[in-house]
Structure formats: C-alpha cells, structure tokens
Design an enzyme around this catalytic site. Structure first.
Site, short mmCIF file in Angstrom:
data_model
loop_
_atom_site.label_atom_id
_atom_site.label_comp_id
_atom_site.label_asym_id
_atom_site.label_seq_id
_atom_site.Cartn_x
_atom_site.Cartn_y
_atom_site.Cartn_z
N GLU A 1 -2.39 -7.39 -8.12
CA GLU A 1 -2.36 -5.91 -8.10
C GLU A 1 -0.97 -5.38 -8.45
OE1 GLU A 1 -4.39 -4.05 -4.81
OE2 GLU A 1 -3.18 -2.24 -5.02
N LYS B 1 -6.24 -2.16 4.45
CA LYS B 1 -6.24 -2.86 3.15
C LYS B 1 -4.82 -2.89 2.58
CE LYS B 1 -7.00 -3.41 -1.47
NZ LYS B 1 -6.06 -3.24 -2.57
N ASP C 1 -5.03 -19.86 4.33
CA ASP C 1 -6.41 -19.41 4.17
C ASP C 1 -6.46 -17.89 4.36
OD1 ASP C 1 -9.09 -18.76 4.55
OD2 ASP C 1 -9.55 -20.55 5.71
N HIS D 1 2.02 3.82 -9.74
CA HIS D 1 1.11 3.03 -10.58
C HIS D 1 1.31 3.39 -12.04
CE1 HIS D 1 -1.92 1.21 -7.70
NE2 HIS D 1 -0.99 1.73 -6.95
C1 MEV Z 1 -4.10 0.11 -2.59
O1 MEV Z 1 -4.25 -1.25 -2.91
C2 MEV Z 1 -3.71 0.26 -1.14
C3 MEV Z 1 -3.65 1.71 -0.63
O2 MEV Z 1 -4.89 2.34 -0.87
C4 MEV Z 1 -3.34 1.63 0.85
C5 MEV Z 1 -3.43 2.96 1.57
O3 MEV Z 1 -4.15 3.86 1.11
O4 MEV Z 1 -2.77 3.05 2.62
C6 MEV Z 1 -2.60 2.50 -1.38
#
Ligand code: MEV
Length: 432
Positions: A83, A263, A279, A376
C-alpha cells in the site's frame, strides 16, 4: 555504537544507496542485503519447502520505517506492504514522536493459551473442579511435549477451566513460549494432555488447538507529542490536537469507524509482522477479537489532550517470534531481525506496536487536517511521472508540477517533461 533511525533525504536516494545507508547504520552486511532482498529473497525451490503445490513466489515491496525510537532505542524497521503511503506515513509520524522523546512500550511475558474442548461431560462444573485439583499433573504432562522449550526456560505454567455449557468444559493451559510465536508448541501440548483431561472429566475430547485471542500476551504503547509538533500549513497544533481527539471519539462511539481506525493501525503492524516472518493472520485475529472483547467493537488506540500535548495509547495482543517458523527458512525475515537488532520477541512486539501507533497517528492527523487523499495524490503523481518516462530528479519535479496543475495524468506528465526539457535546453544555450 548507538543505532540511529534518522536518515534525512532517504527517500531521495536510489535503492542501492538506501541499502548501503541501512547496512552502515545497522551493521547488516550489504552483500547479505542484496542477496536477501533481490527477487523477494525467496526462490521457488525454497518456497517449495514452505507450502504445497508451489509454482513460484509472489514478491511485495520491502521498505523501512525511519525515526522509530522505542524506549530510548532507535530502530530501522522493515515493513512489507503493497500500500502506497504506509511506510512514509509511519516514518513521518514516528519523527514527530521521536522529536518528543519517542514511544514508551511494554510487552507481557510470551504466554499463549492451549485450548482443549471436552464435551459430553456429565456434570461440567464438577468436572472442571476435578481438573483444577489436578493442575500440577496436567502441567507436568504438557511439559513432556515441550522438552526443548522447557530447556530454554519456557513451558506450561498453569491450568484454567471454563464451563461453556452443561456438558462442555474447555481447559486452558498457559504456556510460556519464550522467543517463539509458539503455535506448534502450544498445539502439541494441547494434544498431549487431551486424553488425560477427558478421563478426569468423564467426557470426550473435542478440539485441541491454541487460541489466537492471546490476551495474556499483550503489548502497550504510548506517546505524547506537543501540539506545536502537529501543526500543518493550514491548521495550528491546537486545532490538530482537537481534530485528532475528535477522530478518536468517533472511533470510540462507532464500530464502523473503529474498524477503519484499527485497519490503519494494522497497516503498520502487519507490515512489520510480515517483514519479520511472522503470522499476520494470527496478529489480525487476535487484534480484532481483543477489540471486541467488551461485546462492542472498539478502537485499539485512543487519543486524548493532555494540556498542550496530545497523548496516544495502544493496546493489543501480539504473538510474535524471533525464532522458529518462517524465520528458519526465509533469508529476508532473518535479515529483518538483524537490521532491527532484536532477538527478544517481546522487544519485537513493542517495535511492531509502535509502528502501529505511528500509522494510526499519521492517519488520524491526515484525516483531521488535509484529508487522506492529498498524501496519496503525491505518490500517485510520482507513479504517473514514472509512467510518462521521467527519470532520476525529474520524477519529483514532474510529480510536483502535475499536482500543482491538478492534471495527474500521463499526458499531463509528458507535458511537464517537455517543459523541463525546454528549460534545460534554454539554460544550456545561455551557458554557450
Ligand atoms: C488506509 O489504508 C487506512 C486509513 O483508512 C486508516 C484510517 O482511516 O484511520 C487511512
């Protein structure tokens, strides 16, 4: 010599130069770096010894997070991820934290849980009491399956029983896995004790397997940064602190947001887990089960204002090893540990979790200020510049030009390249 994790301008130099900088700073042999990382560090014949039906390997980018200081020690932290922005974002946030003293972290002892399910038990509470009364004997039997681990100072420590239904008891044996992740050890011990447990309980043996909710093996990280360190061109540090606290509150109130917040944390943790041959599915399973342990899915990290500082804390279970498993066979995983300068699995967990908190800080700061797309956009623009034929210094310059012109297309990048070429031509004729 104390290690550093600061390399200003690292992103501007070539891959080859980065390897030699990292080699110099970490003591990793440059030849080993080349050999371990070219083509993903794994050939098909070696891969054939890992899993079944191999027809090849699948490489992912291997970067390093910079500026990561944990408990006063600097680490160059390997991260494997596909990513864009994840490595840069973690490094930038880690720099803000490092300037304020770095991360403070602690890890529980490496205790894993073996589960043995007993079913068809006549009187589950009475069976559980009989098992509790014979805990010493059960620990001893488990340790017969853990000879090597016991010799290294680990092994089974205690027995817990839980009654899950009128006829179902589950027995937990808590095992100190030392520097191993421990899955195979724990599964072996569960199998070794299962029939004794069934005999004591007067029931039948069900599943015998570790639990990935390894909540006796948690890691806790915190950091505290002055508001000033968080300011952007458009927002004061105080405003950013308020924005981040507000983002944390959103995640604390809403599982839909908490999932995305977590995430972002796992973006950092998984990348370190993969780079060190661990793992990542186990890490994910443990993290999300822990996030939901109260019956409501919650953020693993939260942010609070503390006077004119922002304070972040993260807690999650993390079972990582520095011996055994993939590490035995994957040269890049071994190199990662050497670069980190880590042999202790608890220290590795504190570093991975710190990168998780850094990733979270970067995400919530971006979301509370410019939004996530701007960062990004820069990376996307660089990829577009490369696709249009930019090389070397041109890549950064063309990327800035097309972002500025709001025309992030290959056509836009080609135009920018011709503008640059014309400028160089003019400069050359001026010299003539
Ligand atoms: C993207 O990989 C992760 C985010 O969505 C985490 C978040 O929203 O805190 C940017």
């Amino acid at each position: 010599m104390a290690r550093t994790s600061r390399f200003p301008g690292f992103y501007k130099v070539t891959v080859h130069e980065r390897r030699s900088l990292v080699g110099d700073a970490t003591g990793a042999d440059p030849v080993e770096i080349e050999r371990s990382l070219d083509a993903g560090g794994l050939d098909a014949d070696t891969a054939d010894k890992f899993v079944e039906n191999v027809i090849g390997t699948y490489a992912l980018p291997y970067g390093v997070a910079l500026n990561v200081r944990v408990n006063g020690h600097d680490h160059v932290v390997p991260m494997v991820t596909e990513e864009p922005s994840v490595v840069a974002a973690a490094s930038n946030a880690a720099k803000i934290v490092r300037d304020a003293g770095g991360f403070t972290a602690e890890a529980d002892p490496p205790l894993m849980t073996a589960q043995v399910q007993l079913y068809g038990v006549a009187d589950a509470p009475a069976a559980a009491s009989r098992i509790d009364a014979r805990a010493g004997e059960i620990v001893k039997l488990a340790n017969t399956a853990l000879g090597g681990l016991v010799a290294r100072g680990g092994g089974a420590r205690e027995v817990e029983t839980r009654v899950l239904a009128d006829d179902v008891v589950v027995v937990h044996v808590i095992i100190d896995c030392q520097d191993a992740m421990g899955a195979n050890l724990v599964n072996g011990a569960a199998e070794a004790i299962a029939y004794l447990l069934a005999e004591i309980a007067g029931g039948r043996v069900g599943l015998r397997i570790l639990s990935n909710l390894c909540d006796k093996r948690c890691v806790r990280v915190s950091c505290q940064v002055p508001a000033d360190g968080l300011a952007t061109d458009a927002m004061s540090g105080d405003e950013v602190v308020d924005g981040i606290v507000n983002a944390s509150r959103f995640a604390e109130l809403d599982p839909y947001r908490a999932a995305t917040h977590n995430k972002g944390i796992m973006n950092g943790i998984d990348a370190v887990v993969i780079a060190t041959g661990n793992d990542w599915r186990a890490a994910e399973a443990g993290a999300h089960a822990f996030a939901a342990r109260t019956g409501r899915y919650r953020p693993l990290a939260v942010w609070r204002r503390d006077g004119d500082h922002l304070r972040g804390t993260l807690e999650l279970p993390l079972a990582l090893g520095t011996v055994g498993g993939t590490l035995r066979v994957h040269p890049a995983a071994r190199l990662s540990l050497r670069m980190l300068g880590v042999t202790d699995a608890q220290v590795l967990a504190t570093i991975a979790a710190s990168v998780g908190l850094a990733s979270n800080l970067a995400a919530v700061r971006a979301l509370a200020t410019d939004g996530i797309q701007r960062g990004h956009m820069g990376l996307h623009a660089r990829a577009v510049a490369l696709a249009a034929g930019a090389i070397g210094d041109q890549v950064e310059r063309v990327a800035s030009m097309i972002v500025e012109a709001r025309d992030i297309t290959v056509e836009g990048a080609r135009k920018a390249l011709s503008v640059l070429a014309a400028a160089v031509g003019e400069a050359a004729s001026a010299v003539d």
